[in-house]
Structure formats: C-alpha cells, structure tokens
Design a protein around this motif. Structure first.
Motif, PDB file in Angstrom:
ATOM      1  N   PHE A 139       0.893  -1.217  -0.032  1.00  0.00           N
ATOM      2  CA  PHE A 139      -0.145  -0.032  -0.031  1.00  0.00           C
ATOM      3  C   PHE A 139       0.755   1.376   0.002  1.00  0.00           C
ATOM      4  O   PHE A 139       2.026   1.265   0.389  1.00  0.00           O
ATOM      5  CB  PHE A 139      -0.951   0.106   1.212  1.00  0.00           C
ATOM      6  CG  PHE A 139      -0.137  -0.147   2.601  1.00  0.00           C
ATOM      7  CD1 PHE A 139       0.430   1.000   3.326  1.00  0.00           C
ATOM      8  CD2 PHE A 139       0.136  -1.330   3.042  1.00  0.00           C
ATOM      9  CE1 PHE A 139       1.076   0.782   4.364  1.00  0.00           C
ATOM     10  CE2 PHE A 139       0.808  -1.549   4.400  1.00  0.00           C
ATOM     11  CZ  PHE A 139       1.244  -0.339   5.051  1.00  0.00           C
ATOM     12  N   LEU A 140       0.185   2.461  -0.329  1.00  0.00           N
ATOM     13  CA  LEU A 140       0.994   3.612  -0.226  1.00  0.00           C
ATOM     14  C   LEU A 140       0.125   4.631   0.151  1.00  0.00           C
ATOM     15  O   LEU A 140      -0.881   4.808   0.142  1.00  0.00           O
ATOM     16  CB  LEU A 140       1.390   4.179  -1.687  1.00  0.00           C
ATOM     17  CG  LEU A 140       2.542   3.394  -2.563  1.00  0.00           C
ATOM     18  CD1 LEU A 140       2.462   4.065  -3.706  1.00  0.00           C
ATOM     19  CD2 LEU A 140       3.653   3.319  -1.954  1.00  0.00           C
ATOM     20  N   GLU A 141       0.783   5.301   1.242  1.00  0.00           N
ATOM     21  CA  GLU A 141       0.032   6.326   2.099  1.00  0.00           C
ATOM     22  C   GLU A 141       0.616   7.616   1.858  1.00  0.00           C
ATOM     23  O   GLU A 141       1.657   7.929   2.432  1.00  0.00           O
ATOM     24  CB  GLU A 141      -0.389   6.193   3.577  1.00  0.00           C
ATOM     25  CG  GLU A 141      -0.877   7.361   4.214  1.00  0.00           C
ATOM     26  CD  GLU A 141      -1.857   6.852   5.044  1.00  0.00           C
ATOM     27  OE1 GLU A 141      -2.833   7.742   5.260  1.00  0.00           O
ATOM     28  OE2 GLU A 141      -1.767   5.770   5.794  1.00  0.00           O
ATOM     29  N   MET A 142       0.359   8.648   0.975  1.00  0.00           N
ATOM     30  CA  MET A 142       0.615   9.805   0.763  1.00  0.00           C
ATOM     31  C   MET A 142       0.128  10.939   1.692  1.00  0.00           C
ATOM     32  O   MET A 142      -0.739  10.648   2.289  1.00  0.00           O
ATOM     33  CB  MET A 142       0.528  10.264  -0.823  1.00  0.00           C
ATOM     34  CG  MET A 142       0.770   9.332  -1.764  1.00  0.00           C
ATOM     35  SD  MET A 142       2.751   8.728  -1.535  1.00  0.00           S
ATOM     36  CE  MET A 142       2.818   8.004  -3.190  1.00  0.00           C
ATOM     37  N   GLU A 143       0.521  12.230   1.532  1.00  0.00           N
ATOM     38  CA  GLU A 143       0.054  13.157   2.363  1.00  0.00           C
ATOM     39  C   GLU A 143      -1.528  13.497   2.026  1.00  0.00           C
ATOM     40  O   GLU A 143      -2.497  13.713   2.852  1.00  0.00           O
ATOM     41  CB  GLU A 143       0.762  14.485   2.171  1.00  0.00           C
ATOM     42  CG  GLU A 143       0.318  15.603   3.089  1.00  0.00           C
ATOM     43  CD  GLU A 143       1.277  16.794   2.808  1.00  0.00           C
ATOM     44  OE1 GLU A 143       0.701  17.893   3.410  1.00  0.00           O
ATOM     45  OE2 GLU A 143       2.106  16.819   2.327  1.00  0.00           O
TER      46      GLU A 143
END
Length: 325
Positions: A139-143
C-alpha cells in the motif's frame, strides 16, 4: 509547508499483459521515452498492481513498469496476481506436505499459464521479476491520498506497520501468509482481494470467466447497506433471490467501511464496466477489464479532495486496438 515534488500523479489500473494498450495510455498521458524509459517531466505514475496474467505481452509490460519504477518515474503496489505468481513459484518450508506456497492445481495453473509461458523461456528475467514482486509495497499512503490494490483496511494496515515497520513484506511474512487464518493470510486477502460475503444456503455462482464461486465481492464504502445488493461490487449480477437477502449481523462483521471523510483512495481489482467514473466522492476503481477488451484506465490526480469523472483517461481496447496485441 512541504514542497510537492510532482505536479500530480497518474494512477493506472490493472494491465494484465496488455503491453500495446499500456504504451498507448502512457503516450496519451503525455509520457515519452528518455533513454528507453517512459517519463514525464512533472508527473509520476502509480501502478495499482496486476501487471501479469492473461494478456499477450506480459514480459514487455513488466519491463516497462519495472524500468519506470527503478528510474523513479513510477511507483507500484502489489496486486493479487503478482502475489499468486510469487507463491506459486516459491518452494514451501514443508515440502513433504506442500511443495509450494500456492498449490499447483489445474485452476491455479490456468490463471498463471500465460505468465509462465512468456517468462519461462527467460529464466533470469523470471527470477528478477519474482524478486522485484516480493519487494513491492502492499500500500502507499501519501499526504493527500492512498493507494492499495483492492481494499484499504486501516486496522490491518496499522498492525502490519507495527509488525514490519513499513509497507513491504519479508520472507517470514510471505511463508506465513500461505497458512489460512493467520494474520498474514488475512491481511493479504483483504488488501489484495478485498472484502467478500459467502453466498447463502451454500449456493454457487458460475462467473463469466467460468469459475464456480461461493463468495461475491463487496463494496467497502457502502453507507448503511441493508441487503446483499447494496454491497455487491462485481460484473456478475447476483441472482434476484440472493440480491434481496437482508444482511445479517455476521455479514456486517465481514464488511469494512471506508468513510467519506477519509483521503481519496485509488484501487484496482474489481473489473468495472461502462464509462469510468468514481465509485464514491473519495474512491476511484481503475480496473475496467482491459484484457477482456474493456478499457485500460488512468486517473490524473492533481491533489483534489473530491474525485471527478473528467479526470479519467483511458484506452478503449475493443475500439482502438484493431489487431491482437
């Protein structure tokens, strides 16, 4: 305030070996080749996984995607098809009872056959790609937004980050994920395959791809659903008598809810149909069955909090690909 490195991101859904469609979509998005690798001077691609299986140009698609990721022009999250291939090719630690992490059944071989046929003549490529798949983020969690292949399950993700300190698996996690009902198995199932409910009364559906299924895929953003039809999210419609079945308390425990107040989320996996549009104000599914003569779809994200239908870009495979890929 942190300076944003890119003007925006182009999120691309499940490719499944459609190499020509991928090249066309990248060109449509304004990407060109530099030193043989696709790039954009101000934007970055994020691939939603499922690069492999089914399509005619799997190895080419893998090279395009990995080269972009390695050069910093793209990011990627693991799809369930990369995970399945990885497990199918990984010997288990208990070879006497289970030679590989994924059983070599006729059904599993059928799903993977195009990938294996296209990679087996290139053993070094195959080894390199399998190692790369194992290192893919889940998964990717960006701002401003989030990315996962099938379902964002915050509690499982929090536990995973506490356990491994990031968003990638290791060897021990991979081996344990092949054991049903472990935390590792549940997390991979939820993030890469999504939520699902069992059909009532042990009924069976035959899907369009010919598989018999006892479960159906479900939304994880439905607000106050009452019946099975309120949460069904798959191309194959539920039979009418099942669609109107009320959700039980046990059913509700198996569902997950991604609130309307959460960051925008991008997913693939679900074989949507029709003209691409958000499935909710803050969720976009980008899998439109490119390999089944649907569409290879991207979303041009420019940090908007409410997702918009006019931000989708796609290649219509049936209309625009006039010869087999």
């Amino acid at each position: 305030m942190a300076v944003r490195r890119f003007e925006g991101f182009d999120l691309i859904g499940d490719i499944h070996g459609c190499g020509l469609s991928l090249r066309m979509l990248l060109a449509r998005l304004g990407y060109s080749k530099k030193n043989g690798i696709y790039f954009h001077p101000r934007r970055q691609v994020i691939f939603l996984g499922d690069i492999v299986d089914r399509g005619p140009h799997i190895r080419e698609a893998l090279h395009i995607v990995r080269d972009m990721v390695d050069a910093g022009h793209a990011q990627i999250v693991m799809g369930n098809h990369e995970y399945n291939l990885l497990c199918y090719c990984t010997p288990s630690r208990t070879p006497d009872t289970q030679p590989y992490l994924r059983e070599h059944t006729q059904r599993h071989r059928r799903i993977l056959q195009e990938t294996l046929q296209q990679l087996d003549p290139y053993p070094q490529d195959k080894r390199d790609f399998l190692q790369w798949m194992k290192e893919m983020p889940l998964f990717l969690e960006m701002e401003d937004f989030r990315v996962v292949h099938a379902c964002w399950h915050q509690a499982l993700i929090d536990q995973f980050k506490e356990m491994l300190g990031g968003n990638r698996i290791n060897d021990d996690f991979l081996y344990r994920s092949a054991i049903p009902d472990t935390f590792e198995w549940v997390l991979m199932d939820r993030l890469l395959r999504g939520t699902h409910l069992k059909l009532p009364n042990d009924e069976v559906m035959v899907s369009r791809d010919g598989f018999k299924r006892r479960f159906f895929r479900t939304k994880f953003w439905a607000v106050e659903p009452q019946f099975f039809i309120d949460v069904a999210f798959q191309p194959d419609p539920l039979p009418e008598h099942i669609a109107r079945t009320p959700l039980s308390e046990d059913n509700r425990k198996d569902l997950v809810h991604y609130a309307e107040t959460e960051k925008p989320l991008f997913i693939g996996h679900y074989w949507c149909e029709g003209e691409p549009r958000p499935v909710s104000d803050n969720i976009a599914c980008l899998d439109y069955s490119a390999v089944k003569y649907g569409k290879l779809v991207a979303y041009r994200y420019d940090y908007e909090s409410k997702l918009r239908a006019d931000k989708f870009v796609w290649v219509d495979v049936r209309a625009e690909i006039t010869r087999p890929q």
